[in-house]
Design a protein around this motif. Structure first.
Motif, PDB file in Angstrom:
ATOM      1  N   UNK A  21     -10.315  -4.993 -11.595  1.00 32.95           N
ATOM      2  CA  UNK A  21     -11.630  -4.358 -11.605  1.00 32.95           C
ATOM      3  C   UNK A  21     -11.452  -2.851 -11.778  1.00 32.95           C
ATOM      4  N   UNK A  22     -10.521  -2.282 -10.997  1.00 34.64           N
ATOM      5  CA  UNK A  22     -10.268  -0.840 -11.073  1.00 34.64           C
ATOM      6  C   UNK A  22      -8.899  -0.547 -10.481  1.00 34.64           C
ATOM      7  N   UNK A  23      -8.234   0.445 -11.036  1.00 36.28           N
ATOM      8  CA  UNK A  23      -6.944   0.894 -10.523  1.00 36.28           C
ATOM      9  C   UNK A  23      -7.117   2.314 -10.009  1.00 36.28           C
ATOM     10  N   UNK A  24      -6.742   2.538  -8.748  1.00 37.45           N
ATOM     11  CA  UNK A  24      -6.863   3.866  -8.146  1.00 37.45           C
ATOM     12  C   UNK A  24      -5.489   4.377  -7.735  1.00 37.45           C
ATOM     13  N   UNK A  25      -5.330   5.689  -7.780  1.00 34.62           N
ATOM     14  CA  UNK A  25      -4.086   6.342  -7.383  1.00 34.62           C
ATOM     15  C   UNK A  25      -4.382   7.202  -6.159  1.00 34.62           C
ATOM     16  N   UNK A  26      -3.516   7.125  -5.137  1.00 38.12           N
ATOM     17  CA  UNK A  26      -3.771   7.913  -3.926  1.00 38.12           C
ATOM     18  C   UNK A  26      -3.488   9.394  -4.154  1.00 38.12           C
ATOM     19  N   UNK A  27      -3.806  10.201  -3.141  1.00 42.07           N
ATOM     20  CA  UNK A  27      -3.743  11.662  -3.249  1.00 42.07           C
ATOM     21  C   UNK A  27      -2.348  12.187  -3.560  1.00 42.07           C
ATOM     22  N   UNK A  28      -1.309  11.490  -3.107  1.00 42.67           N
ATOM     23  CA  UNK A  28       0.062  11.923  -3.361  1.00 42.67           C
ATOM     24  C   UNK A  28       0.640  11.328  -4.640  1.00 42.67           C
ATOM     25  N   UNK A  29      -0.057  10.366  -5.214  1.00 45.22           N
ATOM     26  CA  UNK A  29       0.421   9.720  -6.429  1.00 45.22           C
ATOM     27  C   UNK A  29       1.506   8.692  -6.192  1.00 45.22           C
ATOM     28  N   UNK A  30       1.772   8.362  -4.904  1.00 45.15           N
ATOM     29  CA  UNK A  30       2.874   7.440  -4.621  1.00 45.15           C
ATOM     30  C   UNK A  30       2.419   6.060  -4.156  1.00 45.15           C
ATOM     31  N   UNK A  31       1.143   5.758  -4.335  1.00 46.20           N
ATOM     32  CA  UNK A  31       0.627   4.430  -4.007  1.00 46.20           C
ATOM     33  C   UNK A  31      -0.591   4.141  -4.880  1.00 46.20           C
ATOM     34  N   UNK A  32      -0.728   2.875  -5.244  1.00 48.02           N
ATOM     35  CA  UNK A  32      -1.866   2.433  -6.045  1.00 48.02           C
ATOM     36  C   UNK A  32      -2.727   1.486  -5.229  1.00 48.02           C
ATOM     37  N   UNK A  33      -4.019   1.564  -5.436  1.00 43.06           N
ATOM     38  CA  UNK A  33      -4.961   0.598  -4.890  1.00 43.06           C
ATOM     39  C   UNK A  33      -5.486  -0.178  -6.089  1.00 43.06           C
TER      40      UNK A  33
END
Length: 128
Positions: free
Chosen positions: A72-84
């Protein structure tokens, strides 16, 4: 708009943590890993693909079990080291036959409680 690969921080093995979450309920389904190729395939096809560390290769979710995750959607966290990874997961996500891999809770005293039972026999999912 920046390129997603400009902000993702892969680890030394070229992997990034990916948390799969059911898009409409917020239920956390599983944690896995993705490399650049898995992300590219996921974005190109709309079908979620991970990287299997045990098999050292791409893992197309549902390829064996039939339990496909649709992106549905790919998100990147604030540090760029984890994906939701927001997904639509109609069936079970866990190889144990449960909806979520997070089916055990640990109390403050260290006791572990099983929260859910399998919805489907793992042997049915994987034919073994």
């Amino acid at each position: 708009m920046s390129d997603v690969f400009d902000i993702i921080r892969f680890n030394d093995q070229g992997l990034v943590t990916a948390i799969a979450q059911q898009h409409d309920t917020g239920e956390v389904l599983m944690l896995a890993w993705m490399n650049r190729e898995a992300i590219e395939e996921t974005l190109a096809t709309g079908r979620v693909c991970y990287f299997s560390r045990s098999r050292n290769g791409l893992w197309r979710k549902g390829e064996t079990s039939g339990q496909v995750q649709t992106l549905i959607e790919l998100r990147v966290d604030c540090d760029g080291d984890a994906l939701l990874v927001l997904v639509d997961q109609p069936g079970v996500a866990c190889h144990t036959g449960r909806r979520s891999c997070f089916y055990r809770a640990m109390g403050k005293d260290g006791t572990v409680t099983t929260l859910t039972e399998p919805l489907i026999d793992p042997h049915t999912l994987y034919g073994s």
